[in-house]
Design an enzyme around this catalytic site. Structure first.
Site, PDB file in Angstrom:
ATOM      1  N   HIS A 176       1.627   4.475  -2.879  1.00 30.18           N
ATOM      2  CA  HIS A 176       1.732   5.928  -2.707  1.00 30.18           C
ATOM      3  C   HIS A 176       3.086   6.422  -3.212  1.00 30.18           C
ATOM      4  O   HIS A 176       3.185   7.441  -3.905  1.00 30.18           O
ATOM      5  CB  HIS A 176       1.603   6.288  -1.226  1.00 30.18           C
ATOM      6  CG  HIS A 176       0.207   6.300  -0.700  1.00 30.18           C
ATOM      7  ND1 HIS A 176      -0.827   6.962  -1.318  1.00 30.18           N
ATOM      8  CD2 HIS A 176      -0.323   5.739   0.421  1.00 30.18           C
ATOM      9  CE1 HIS A 176      -1.941   6.810  -0.603  1.00 30.18           C
ATOM     10  NE2 HIS A 176      -1.660   6.069   0.447  1.00 30.18           N
ATOM     11  N   HIS A 203       0.835  -1.204   0.000  1.00 31.32           N
ATOM     12  CA  HIS A 203       0.000   0.000   0.000  1.00 31.32           C
ATOM     13  C   HIS A 203       0.873   1.259   0.000  1.00 31.32           C
ATOM     14  O   HIS A 203       0.685   2.159  -0.834  1.00 31.32           O
ATOM     15  CB  HIS A 203      -0.905  -0.024   1.240  1.00 31.32           C
ATOM     16  CG  HIS A 203      -1.796   1.161   1.390  1.00 31.32           C
ATOM     17  ND1 HIS A 203      -3.149   1.124   1.111  1.00 31.32           N
ATOM     18  CD2 HIS A 203      -1.554   2.437   1.793  1.00 31.32           C
ATOM     19  CE1 HIS A 203      -3.680   2.307   1.343  1.00 31.32           C
ATOM     20  NE2 HIS A 203      -2.735   3.128   1.754  1.00 31.32           N
ATOM     21  N   GLU A 204       1.812   1.322   0.937  1.00 32.30           N
ATOM     22  CA  GLU A 204       2.658   2.516   1.020  1.00 32.30           C
ATOM     23  C   GLU A 204       3.557   2.647  -0.207  1.00 32.30           C
ATOM     24  O   GLU A 204       3.855   3.757  -0.652  1.00 32.30           O
ATOM     25  CB  GLU A 204       3.488   2.494   2.301  1.00 32.30           C
ATOM     26  CG  GLU A 204       2.667   2.473   3.592  1.00 32.30           C
ATOM     27  CD  GLU A 204       1.601   3.556   3.658  1.00 32.30           C
ATOM     28  OE1 GLU A 204       1.777   4.632   3.037  1.00 32.30           O
ATOM     29  OE2 GLU A 204       0.568   3.331   4.326  1.00 32.30           O
ATOM     30  N   HIS A 226       3.364   6.641  -6.936  1.00 38.35           N
ATOM     31  CA  HIS A 226       2.596   7.784  -7.442  1.00 38.35           C
ATOM     32  C   HIS A 226       3.447   9.054  -7.375  1.00 38.35           C
ATOM     33  O   HIS A 226       3.406   9.898  -8.273  1.00 38.35           O
ATOM     34  CB  HIS A 226       1.326   7.938  -6.590  1.00 38.35           C
ATOM     35  CG  HIS A 226       0.230   8.684  -7.263  1.00 38.35           C
ATOM     36  ND1 HIS A 226      -0.952   8.998  -6.633  1.00 38.35           N
ATOM     37  CD2 HIS A 226       0.101   9.177  -8.511  1.00 38.35           C
ATOM     38  CE1 HIS A 226      -1.742   9.646  -7.460  1.00 38.35           C
ATOM     39  NE2 HIS A 226      -1.125   9.774  -8.612  1.00 38.35           N
TER      40      HIS A 226
END
Length: 683
Positions: free
Chosen positions: A474, A470-471, A477
């Protein structure tokens, strides 16, 4: 001696920064930023994008990077001295940025710029950055006058102070609790958890096992400890952190009330009915009512599954565990036992296969394959000896090209904020000064899983692995952006309710057989995850998904209601109780003070925005379904689909609206079908 905070020529000198460096450096950078503001609004700087950026952005970016370094260090290696230095400077920094965002002269210059012929010639990214800037000036109080403007500035300063106090209370309350358990009390608790607890006790010169409220300790005790009294002790401590029931000196009750009141007052000053209305201006969702309807519709769809989940859990707990009165401190334990009985595996069994070196190697290989980059270790000053640093490169005809770099701080420890997060160190930027060199992005990836003990590698639960992915989403991105304007590069300028798309998207790979083969190697045997165990995990994937969905909706609806209803600040507990009565099927005990540590909305960026997790899940599930649709021989690691996703979503960042980016990738607007299917609620 020059302060390390003033050296922004390369990577931050994390290992050299001391609390005594903070105030002199921030004072100097604030002076320079104020001088730059005065120059930018003066007659010698034209209403021109490049000219204004060369004066103002250069100076404020330098200030932002230095203050970001201080803020980051406070989050990961907090100390009384660093906290004092941070809190001494927080009002000054808040005051500057509030004044900058509300400066009528600067606002007028941006408006003049937007009306020049040159504005029409700006590239799409700059047009979007300019549009966002004009919007943010209005939201920042630039159109307010006199007393209203002064009051708005005071509100911002006070909110920053209150949010900081809220966060400190949660951290201190988490760190303050210890319980020294006996071996008998830890019956059922995994050996690696016991070893870590024993080592912690020995470090304190104590007998027994040191238990804390940090997740790598708290969660496995709640899941596996057969001692019900021990589970209740930890549950009460955890769910009453920073409340009147645990420590009046760290009680967040008054802080929450004042924070919500100030947000409502801010909204009224800006001409909005509620803070929720203000919060939604830069988001995909249009109105609080639209969000609330979205949440209630999802709750209606999930409720039958949640009711079934709870009925099954209660029946199992009564018949198999003798727990006829299932309590809140029993649910994690009973759920783990039910999962073991139904699917014949435990989280602890799976954990033995997720050795940290193999997980990282597999994760990096997936990123390299899908997004056509390479990741390799790099060196940089770090803040703790467990931190690692990496660089991302792309092959070009001229050789490897640096795309971005990132730090990984994986382990839980005292003085480190709970949770997991990604934050930027610097953004990608075609600098308007110093020869117009392109600045590459740098990010922090922070987790809080348990470090290895006795020379063994860290073992991750499947949830830990999912959080890491998940991190990383980020981070990608932020790091893979191809946009050269700070305000819309990477995650900057992305609507808050879409910013979780890339992070939640990455979580899906943690359920793919071909991926898990790359991620796993048993700590003792070195064997990858067996297919039989994977099949059991897959069968259990949506175990209690109904309950989990309603829990997220409970948090989201509570957040939206306290920020959209007049007078809610005075009865926060009542609103939460009403929300639970409406959507929850598992009601926590009356002493539960979850909201007192709800840092996302009281000390983070999610105020009237926590719904974003569910909103973005619709987008991320739909985006991932494109990889399912283009799978070849069962492999979702389709390079062509990865390239399209990278170009439409990751590289474009905030330079277009999230909906435009999504449609560029999927060729249509998002649908909820994939989310319901992924969560086993499509029936």
């Amino acid at each position: 001696m020059t302060s390390p905070l003033l050296d922004t020529s390369a990577l931050p000198l994390f290992d050299a920064v001391r609390p005594e460096h903070v105030t002199p450096a921030i004072d100097q950078l604030l002076t320079e930023a104020n001088q730059a503001l005065e120059k930018a609004v003066g007659p010698h700087v034209a209403a021109d994008y490049e000219e204004m950026s060369a004066v103002l952005d250069v100076s404020t970016e330098r200030l932002g990077r230095a203050w970001g370094t201080v803020s980051h260090l406070k989050a990961v290696v907090d100390s009384p001295e660093l906290r004092a230095a941070f809190n001494e400077n927080l009002p000054k920094v808040t005051e500057f940025y509030t004044r900058l965002g509300a400066d009528e002269r600067l606002y007028a210059k941006y408006k003049a710029l937007s009306q020049t012929p040159a504005a029409a010639e700006l590239n799409p990214a700059r047009k979007k950055a300019l549009s966002n800037a004009l919007r943010d000036f209005v939201l920042g109080g630039a159109e307010l006058q006199g007393a209203a403007k002064e009051r708005y500035a005071k509100i911002q300063e006070r909110q920053a102070e209150l949010s900081q106090n809220f966060s400190e209370h949660v951290l201190d309350a988490t760190d303050a609790f210890t319980y020294f358990a006996t071996d008998a009390e830890l019956d059922g608790v995994p050996d690696d958890v016991k070893q870590a607890a024993r080592a912690a006790a020995e470090a304190d010169g104590r007998e027994g096992y040191k238990l804390t409220l940090h997740m790598p300790c708290y969660l496995p005790v709640m899941q596996y400890a057969s001692n019900r009294a021990l589970r209740e002790t930890l549950y009460r401590a955890y769910t009453t952190r920073a409340s009147e029931l645990s420590d009046p000196a760290r009680d967040n009750s008054a802080l929450m009330r004042e924070i919500v009141e100030l947000r409502q007052e801010e909204a009224q000053l800006l001409g909005y009915g509620s803070f929720a209305d203000v919060s939604l201006v830069p988001k995909m969702a249009d109105t609080p009512r639209q969000v609330i309807d979205f949440l209630r519709d999802l709750a209606k769809r999930a409720r039958p599954y949640a009711e079934r989940d709870l009925a099954e859990l209660r029946d199992f707990a009564a018949k198999e565990l003798g727990l006829t009165d299932l309590q809140a401190w029993d649910t994690a334990y009973a759920s783990e036992k039910l999962k073991e009985a139904r699917y014949a595996f435990s989280d602890q069994e799976v954990k033995q296969y997720f050795t940290e070196p193999t997980v990282l190697e597999g994760l990096f290989k997936i990123i390299e394959t899908l997004f056509e980059v390479s990741i390799r270790p790099d060196t940089a000053p770090i803040w703790h000896d467990s931190v690692r640093f990496f660089r991302i490169e792309r092959s070009t005809a001229a050789g490897p090209e640096l795309v971005g770099q990132f730090y990984l701080d994986p382990y839980a420890r005292a003085g480190k904020r709970p949770g997991a997060w990604m934050d930027d160190v610097r953004g990608r930027w075609q600098r308007p000064d110093g020869g117009r060199a392109r600045q590459t992005p740098v990010a922090h990836l922070v987790c809080n899983y348990a470090a290895g003990v006795n020379g063994q590698p860290a073992l991750l639960t499947h949830d830990d692995v999912t959080t890491l992915f998940h991190e990383c989403g980020h981070g990608l991105h932020h790091l893979l952006t191809q946009v050269n304007d700070l305000g819309v590069a990477g995650i900057s300028g992305v609507e808050w309710d879409a910013v979780e798309l890339p992070s939640q998207f990455m979580e899906n790979f943690c359920w793919e057989w071909e991926v898990l083969q790359r991620l796993t190697r048993h700590v003792d045997t070195g064997q990858p995850l067996p297919r039989e165990l994977f099949d059991k995990m897959t069968a259990a994937k949506n175990f209690q998904s109904g309950l989990q969905t309603l829990r997220q909706i409970e948090f989201s609806l509570f957040d939206m209601r306290i920020h959209s209803e007049p007078g809610a600040a005075g009865h926060i507990q009542q609103v939460l109780d009403e929300v639970r009565a409406e959507v929850a099927v598992l009601i926590p005990p009356a002493f539960n003070r979850f909201q007192h540590s709800f840092s996302h909305i009281f000390a983070g960026g999610y105020a009237a925005g926590y719904y974003s997790y569910k909103w973005a899940e619709v987008l991320s599930a739909d985006a991932y379904s494109a990889f399912e649709e283009t799978a070849v021989n069962g492999s979702v690691l389709n390079v062509e689909t990865g390239r399209r996703y990278r170009q439409a979503i990751l590289e474009t960042g905030g330079s277009q609206s999230a909906l435009e980016n999504f449609k560029a990738f999927r060729g249509r607007e998002p649908r909820i079908d994939a989310l319901l299917r992924h969560q086993g609620m499509a029936g």
